[in-house]
Write a protein that holds these residues in place. Structure first.
Motif, PDB file in Angstrom:
ATOM      1  N   ILE A   1      45.950  42.265  46.628  1.00  0.00           N
ATOM      2  CA  ILE A   1      45.043  43.068  47.450  1.00  0.00           C
ATOM      3  C   ILE A   1      43.790  42.309  47.883  1.00  0.00           C
ATOM      4  O   ILE A   1      43.089  42.751  48.789  1.00  0.00           O
ATOM      5  N   ASN A   2      43.493  41.173  47.260  1.00  0.00           N
ATOM      6  CA  ASN A   2      42.311  40.407  47.664  1.00  0.00           C
ATOM      7  C   ASN A   2      42.607  39.386  48.756  1.00  0.00           C
ATOM      8  O   ASN A   2      41.683  38.858  49.373  1.00  0.00           O
ATOM      9  N   SER A   3      43.867  39.093  48.989  1.00  0.00           N
ATOM     10  CA  SER A   3      44.203  38.065  49.980  1.00  0.00           C
ATOM     11  C   SER A   3      45.242  38.519  50.998  1.00  0.00           C
ATOM     12  O   SER A   3      45.448  37.847  52.009  1.00  0.00           O
TER      13      SER A   3
ATOM     14  N   GLN B   1      43.361  48.749  57.053  1.00  0.00           N
ATOM     15  CA  GLN B   1      42.141  48.168  57.598  1.00  0.00           C
ATOM     16  C   GLN B   1      40.928  48.524  56.736  1.00  0.00           C
ATOM     17  O   GLN B   1      40.027  47.702  56.534  1.00  0.00           O
ATOM     18  N   ARG B   2      40.916  49.745  56.170  1.00  0.00           N
ATOM     19  CA  ARG B   2      39.804  50.129  55.297  1.00  0.00           C
ATOM     20  C   ARG B   2      39.793  49.291  54.014  1.00  0.00           C
ATOM     21  O   ARG B   2      38.733  48.958  53.489  1.00  0.00           O
ATOM     22  N   ILE B   3      40.987  48.960  53.503  1.00  0.00           N
ATOM     23  CA  ILE B   3      41.061  48.115  52.305  1.00  0.00           C
ATOM     24  C   ILE B   3      40.467  46.742  52.598  1.00  0.00           C
ATOM     25  O   ILE B   3      39.702  46.189  51.800  1.00  0.00           O
ATOM     26  N   VAL B   4      40.806  46.174  53.771  1.00  0.00           N
ATOM     27  CA  VAL B   4      40.278  44.863  54.150  1.00  0.00           C
ATOM     28  C   VAL B   4      38.764  44.921  54.280  1.00  0.00           C
ATOM     29  O   VAL B   4      38.038  44.034  53.778  1.00  0.00           O
ATOM     30  N   GLU B   5      38.238  45.973  54.923  1.00  0.00           N
ATOM     31  CA  GLU B   5      36.787  46.088  55.119  1.00  0.00           C
ATOM     32  C   GLU B   5      36.067  46.276  53.786  1.00  0.00           C
ATOM     33  O   GLU B   5      34.980  45.734  53.578  1.00  0.00           O
ATOM     34  N   THR B   6      36.678  47.017  52.864  1.00  0.00           N
ATOM     35  CA  THR B   6      36.044  47.252  51.558  1.00  0.00           C
ATOM     36  C   THR B   6      35.985  45.972  50.735  1.00  0.00           C
ATOM     37  O   THR B   6      34.969  45.671  50.109  1.00  0.00           O
ATOM     38  N   ARG B   7      37.063  45.197  50.726  1.00  0.00           N
ATOM     39  CA  ARG B   7      37.058  43.970  49.922  1.00  0.00           C
ATOM     40  C   ARG B   7      36.146  42.912  50.529  1.00  0.00           C
ATOM     41  O   ARG B   7      35.673  42.018  49.824  1.00  0.00           O
ATOM     42  N   ASN B   8      35.887  42.991  51.843  1.00  0.00           N
ATOM     43  CA  ASN B   8      34.955  42.045  52.467  1.00  0.00           C
ATOM     44  C   ASN B   8      33.538  42.238  51.949  1.00  0.00           C
ATOM     45  O   ASN B   8      32.737  41.298  51.933  1.00  0.00           O
ATOM     46  N   SER B   9      33.217  43.446  51.519  1.00  0.00           N
ATOM     47  CA  SER B   9      31.887  43.709  50.967  1.00  0.00           C
ATOM     48  C   SER B   9      31.843  43.481  49.461  1.00  0.00           C
ATOM     49  O   SER B   9      30.790  43.578  48.853  1.00  0.00           O
ATOM     50  N   GLY B  10      32.964  43.202  48.848  1.00  0.00           N
ATOM     51  CA  GLY B  10      33.024  42.935  47.413  1.00  0.00           C
ATOM     52  C   GLY B  10      34.462  42.901  46.937  1.00  0.00           C
ATOM     53  O   GLY B  10      35.198  43.867  47.102  1.00  0.00           O
ATOM     54  N   ARG B  11      34.905  41.760  46.361  1.00  0.00           N
ATOM     55  CA  ARG B  11      36.296  41.596  45.957  1.00  0.00           C
ATOM     56  C   ARG B  11      36.694  42.618  44.900  1.00  0.00           C
ATOM     57  O   ARG B  11      35.878  43.098  44.124  1.00  0.00           O
ATOM     58  N   PHE B  12      37.987  42.941  44.871  1.00  0.00           N
ATOM     59  CA  PHE B  12      38.516  43.849  43.875  1.00  0.00           C
ATOM     60  C   PHE B  12      38.721  43.079  42.564  1.00  0.00           C
ATOM     61  O   PHE B  12      39.328  42.003  42.547  1.00  0.00           O
ATOM     62  N   THR B  13      38.221  43.629  41.479  1.00  0.00           N
ATOM     63  CA  THR B  13      38.407  42.993  40.168  1.00  0.00           C
ATOM     64  C   THR B  13      39.517  43.660  39.360  1.00  0.00           C
ATOM     65  O   THR B  13      39.969  43.105  38.368  1.00  0.00           O
TER      66      THR B  13
ATOM     67  N   ASP C   1      51.673  50.081  40.409  1.00  0.00           N
ATOM     68  CA  ASP C   1      52.802  49.210  40.081  1.00  0.00           C
ATOM     69  C   ASP C   1      53.143  48.233  41.213  1.00  0.00           C
ATOM     70  O   ASP C   1      54.025  47.396  41.050  1.00  0.00           O
ATOM     71  N   TYR C   2      52.450  48.359  42.342  1.00  0.00           N
ATOM     72  CA  TYR C   2      52.796  47.534  43.499  1.00  0.00           C
ATOM     73  C   TYR C   2      51.684  46.568  43.891  1.00  0.00           C
ATOM     74  O   TYR C   2      51.843  45.797  44.810  1.00  0.00           O
ATOM     75  N   VAL C   3      50.540  46.616  43.205  1.00  0.00           N
ATOM     76  CA  VAL C   3      49.409  45.767  43.580  1.00  0.00           C
ATOM     77  C   VAL C   3      49.104  44.757  42.488  1.00  0.00           C
ATOM     78  O   VAL C   3      49.416  44.964  41.316  1.00  0.00           O
ATOM     79  N   GLU C   4      48.476  43.686  42.901  1.00  0.00           N
ATOM     80  CA  GLU C   4      48.094  42.625  41.972  1.00  0.00           C
ATOM     81  C   GLU C   4      46.723  42.098  42.389  1.00  0.00           C
ATOM     82  O   GLU C   4      46.462  41.860  43.572  1.00  0.00           O
ATOM     83  N   VAL C   5      45.815  41.935  41.430  1.00  0.00           N
ATOM     84  CA  VAL C   5      44.486  41.410  41.711  1.00  0.00           C
ATOM     85  C   VAL C   5      44.492  39.903  41.521  1.00  0.00           C
ATOM     86  O   VAL C   5      44.811  39.418  40.446  1.00  0.00           O
ATOM     87  N   ASP C   6      44.230  39.172  42.596  1.00  0.00           N
ATOM     88  CA  ASP C   6      44.253  37.697  42.525  1.00  0.00           C
ATOM     89  C   ASP C   6      42.836  37.150  42.558  1.00  0.00           C
ATOM     90  O   ASP C   6      41.890  37.867  42.786  1.00  0.00           O
TER      91      ASP C   6
END
Length: 218
Positions: free
Chosen positions: A160-162, A180-192, A213-218
């Motif tokens: 989800i970060n890349s 698009q909202r996910i991309v805009e949100t992570r641009n203001s702060g990466r997902f940990t 179960d479908y996402v991974e934080v990189d």
């Protein structure tokens, strides 16, 4: 004496003129006050009405993951309303829905199921009612469940970060607007962590549980 009398008369006329002018001016001001007050009240009402129309309430039902009632921006389209409801299901007939249509307050958006899926589901119910629950059908259900669990374990996780917006749309219930909202949100702060997806407008606890179960934080 005559000159002095004329002077006194002239001064008197000036004083009377000033008094009359002052009275007329005061009347005009008093008459204009209600008009100004009415204009200000009208402008306030217009602003209040504009604020009330910033959001609309719609009902999304049919072949969506999370049917329900949602409050959305006034100028949004059907596509965004469906995204807010978790996105389309696998058997949704998106060809019969105008995704670019603007929503209006009190609107019901119903996503139909594909005709083939409806026919298959009806036939399956009829077959089960005729054959009953036999040992062979129980075995088949167990085999299908095992196959489903195997497929879920082999699902490729999305970073989800890349991931790009198009890659994020591969996640269940994520449409173009929500991606698009996910991309805009992570641009203001990466997902940990996966829980950070709750920062994204439109993603609640129920949707997060389906995405975990479908996402991974990189």
């Amino acid at each position: 004496m005559q000159a002095k009398a004329k002077k006194i008369i002239f001064i008197g006329i000036l004083i009377v003129g000033c008094i009359i002018t002052s009275i007329i001016s005061t009347d005009n001001k008093e008459k204009s006050l209600p008009i100004g007050s009415m204009l200000q009240s009208s402008q306030t009402a217009a602003v209040s009405k504009s604020v009330q129309k910033k959001t609309v309430r719609v009902q999304v039902s049919g072949a969506v993951l999370e049917p329900g009632i949602y409050d959305l921006p006034a100028n949004c389209r059907v596509e965004e309303a469906i995204s807010a409801a978790g996105g389309l299901t696998e058997n949704a007939d998106s060809e019969r829905v105008n995704l670019v249509r603007k929503v209006r307050d009190g609107m019901q958006i119903r996503v139909p199921v594909k005709k083939a899926a409806r026919t298959s589901r009806t036939q399956r119910k009829n077959a089960q009612a005729t054959a009953g629950y036999s040992a062979s059908s129980t075995k088949k259900v167990g085999s299908t469940r095992a196959g489903t669990e195997k497929n879920n374990s082999a699902v490729q996780r999305v970073r989800i970060n890349s991931a790009s917006a198009s890659e994020l749309q591969q996640l269940p219930g994520i449409g173009p607007a929500l991606a698009q909202r996910i991309v805009e949100t992570r641009n203001s702060g990466r997902f940990t962590s996966a829980e950070d997806l709750l920062r994204v407008p439109g993603i609640g606890k129920a949707k997060l549980a389906k995405l975990r179960d479908y996402v991974e934080v990189d």
